[in-house]
Design a protein around this motif. Structure first.
Motif, PDB file in Angstrom:
ATOM      1  N   GLU A  98      -4.836  48.176  35.444  1.00 23.15           N
ATOM      2  CA  GLU A  98      -3.825  47.096  35.263  1.00 23.15           C
ATOM      3  C   GLU A  98      -3.239  46.863  33.797  1.00 23.15           C
ATOM      4  OE1 GLU A  98      -3.973  44.209  38.772  1.00 23.15           O
ATOM      5  OE2 GLU A  98      -5.423  43.527  37.237  1.00 23.15           O
ATOM      6  N   SER A 100       0.167  47.447  37.853  1.00 28.54           N
ATOM      7  CA  SER A 100      -0.535  48.410  38.437  1.00 28.54           C
ATOM      8  C   SER A 100       0.506  49.515  38.509  1.00 28.54           C
ATOM      9  CB  SER A 100      -1.103  48.175  39.598  1.00 28.54           C
ATOM     10  OG  SER A 100      -0.433  47.962  40.551  1.00 28.54           O
ATOM     11  N   GLY A 101       0.374  50.733  38.644  1.00 31.06           N
ATOM     12  CA  GLY A 101       0.995  51.932  38.658  1.00 31.06           C
ATOM     13  C   GLY A 101       1.269  52.768  37.506  1.00 31.06           C
ATOM     14  N   SER A 127       6.134  44.493  41.879  1.00 29.51           N
ATOM     15  CA  SER A 127       5.659  45.520  41.078  1.00 29.51           C
ATOM     16  C   SER A 127       4.510  44.926  40.172  1.00 29.51           C
ATOM     17  CB  SER A 127       6.681  46.178  40.021  1.00 29.51           C
ATOM     18  OG  SER A 127       7.398  45.151  39.479  1.00 29.51           O
ATOM     19  N   CYS A 128       4.166  43.619  40.274  1.00 32.93           N
ATOM     20  CA  CYS A 128       3.273  42.938  39.500  1.00 32.93           C
ATOM     21  C   CYS A 128       2.579  41.715  40.320  1.00 32.93           C
ATOM     22  CB  CYS A 128       3.520  42.504  38.095  1.00 32.93           C
ATOM     23  SG  CYS A 128       4.690  41.111  38.035  1.00 32.93           S
TER      24      CYS A 128
END
Length: 468
Positions: free
Chosen positions: A441, A404-405, A387-388
């Motif tokens: 980000e 992100s996300g 996830s990063c």
């Protein structure tokens, strides 16, 4: 190219990887290896030279870090283009943004501000201090040279040449009580009618000092290699403040091509300078430290600033300024208007600490210690890699996590705080000159110097549990 005719000498005193690194670097600098030329694979070169592949990998890794080589996936290593940019002739500080309001309690604080003081050589420092005072040198209690003690400046000059590739004489060095004072002194020497360009994000404390001193300021965006020189040219600035060996806070190591572009920019117009802040270059965990920008400066355009705050202790308060010769001559009269801000006794203690080899041994111990902490943190954060992504590792004493996300820095910091862990947002280091557009980000900074390995493992586990 099919092969490199490198003559290795095991009796020379230099590691084999450094001999390979120096040979290829010199050939690229002089044009014997032209730009875009393909180099042998590490396996092929190791077989040809009859050395281990890891030896060649170390040499190639250092050349990649300094920007002399580029690695093309599935193709190999190629020489970078550095010609026609500049004449190549041989020739923390505390980094924490201010936070207002009350600070809640945290079990663990990943502050980028600080060093490991548990391993400071107190006994050695105490013994040297006692011996200096026992010598009964009354002159140490009088005002000394405004630039600092000649003996210490000679020692620092030798150290900078050997460890950082800085070319200077003791006369070019000015000692001061921290970088804050040296920036103040520099403003008195240069005058405040210069426009200073700074990277963004950057070391906000220096940004505030320049603004407080009355300098007009411009901010310049960064790419993957550091300050964008084309954008720098649009600012009208005649001084650029950079951290090429380990940019704070992004951790970028500026490659040789970008360094030469900056030197070329400074050479284009009389009166332009680069201020090189070399605040924590001693701590690099793969290969050797990247040489200072000042060592490639043949035109006297780099004003070099270094400190012992990160490498020894913040309270030592001994930093140094290396002035170009022409600038030194122009400012010599002004320099004598200022008294040295560093105790002569402290200067002699530091001089003995360095000359007797204690400083080098201390650095070696701290590199090993920080390297273990660095690896423990990376291992602890590994479950988050889906996830990063991690940036700025392998040098300095902090790294960055980029998410992100859609998650925000505020949410990341809040979740960490609920778990008893304090982390820091990258946005706190922005100066307002960032390119407009939606942020893709969220970035947090984790400094690991002040925590033990066990604390790092526990804190990383807590972050994984709330961020995954």
């Amino acid at each position: 190219m099919q092969e490199l005719t490198i003559h290795l000498n095991s009796k020379e005193g230099l590691p084999l990887y450094e001999q390979i690194y120096r040979y290829i670097k010199e050939d690229i600098r002089t044009g014997r290896i032209p730009a875009k030329e393909k180099l042998p694979s590490s396996r092929a070169l190791a077989a040809y030279l009859e050395v281990s592949r890891s030896t060649v990998d170390l040499a190639y890794g250092q050349l990649l870090s300094e920007g002399y080589l580029e690695s093309v996936p599935c193709k190999g290593y190629y020489a970078c283009s550095i010609e026609e940019l500049y004449r190549l002739t041989p020739a923390p500080e505390i980094r924490e943004p201010e936070v207002s309001g009350e600070t809640p309690h945290y079990d663990y604080d990943f502050t980028p501000n600080g060093i490991d003081l548990e391993n400071f050589p107190y006994g050695i420092w105490r013994k040297i201090s006692r011996n200096i005072l026992l010598e009964d040198k009354k002159e140490l209690f009088r005002l000394g040279d405004p630039k600092g003690e000649r003996e210490l400046r000679e020692t620092i000059s030798n150290y900078l040449h050997q460890a950082r590739g800085v070319n200077c004489s003791p006369d070019q060095i000015v000692l001061g009580a921290g970088n804050d004072y040296l920036l103040l002194l520099l403003s008195a020497l240069l005058g405040t009618d210069h426009r200073i360009a700074m990277e963004t994000p950057t070391y906000k404390h220096a940004f505030r000092i320049f603004r407080q001193l009355g300098f007009p300021l411009s901010t310049v965006p960064m790419d993957a290699w550091g300050m964008e020189v084309e954008e720098l040219g649009k600012t009208g600035a005649d001084i650029a403040y950079v951290m090429p060996s380990h940019q704070y806070p992004l951790g970028i190591v500026m490659p040789i091509k970008r360094r030469l572009e900056l030197l070329s920019w400074a050479e284009e117009q009389e009166g332009r300078y680069l201020i090189e802040d070399d605040y924590d270059s001693e701590f690099r965990y793969r290969g050797k430290p990247v040489p200072a920008l000042q060592g490639a400066d043949s035109g006297g355009r780099v004003i070099y600033i270094g400190t012992f705050s990160k490498s020894i202790a913040p309270a030592i308060r001994i930093s140094y300024l290396v002035l170009p010769r022409e600038l030194l001559q122009a400012c010599e009269g002004k320099l004598h208007l200022f008294s040295s801000t560093v105790s002569r006794i402290d200067q002699m203690i530091l001089n003995t600490f360095i000359k007797e080899g204690h400083f080098e041994r201390h650095l070696n111990r701290m590199r090993t210690l920080y390297s273990r902490k660095h690896d423990a943190l990376l291992l602890g954060l590994r479950p988050l890699l889906g996830s990063c992504r991690i940036a700025g590792e392998r040098a300095g004493v902090h790294l960055l996590l980029k998410f992100s996300g859609g998650i925000t820095e505020e949410e990341l910091i809040s979740r960490a705080g609920e778990a008893g862990v304090r982390v820091y947002p990258l946005s706190a280091y922005e100066t307002g000159g960032e390119k407009k557009g939606k942020k893709t980000e969220a970035v947090v900074i984790l400094g690991y110097a002040t925590l033990s390995e066990d604390q790092i493992r526990d804190a990383a586990g807590r972050l994984v549990s709330v961020w995954r």
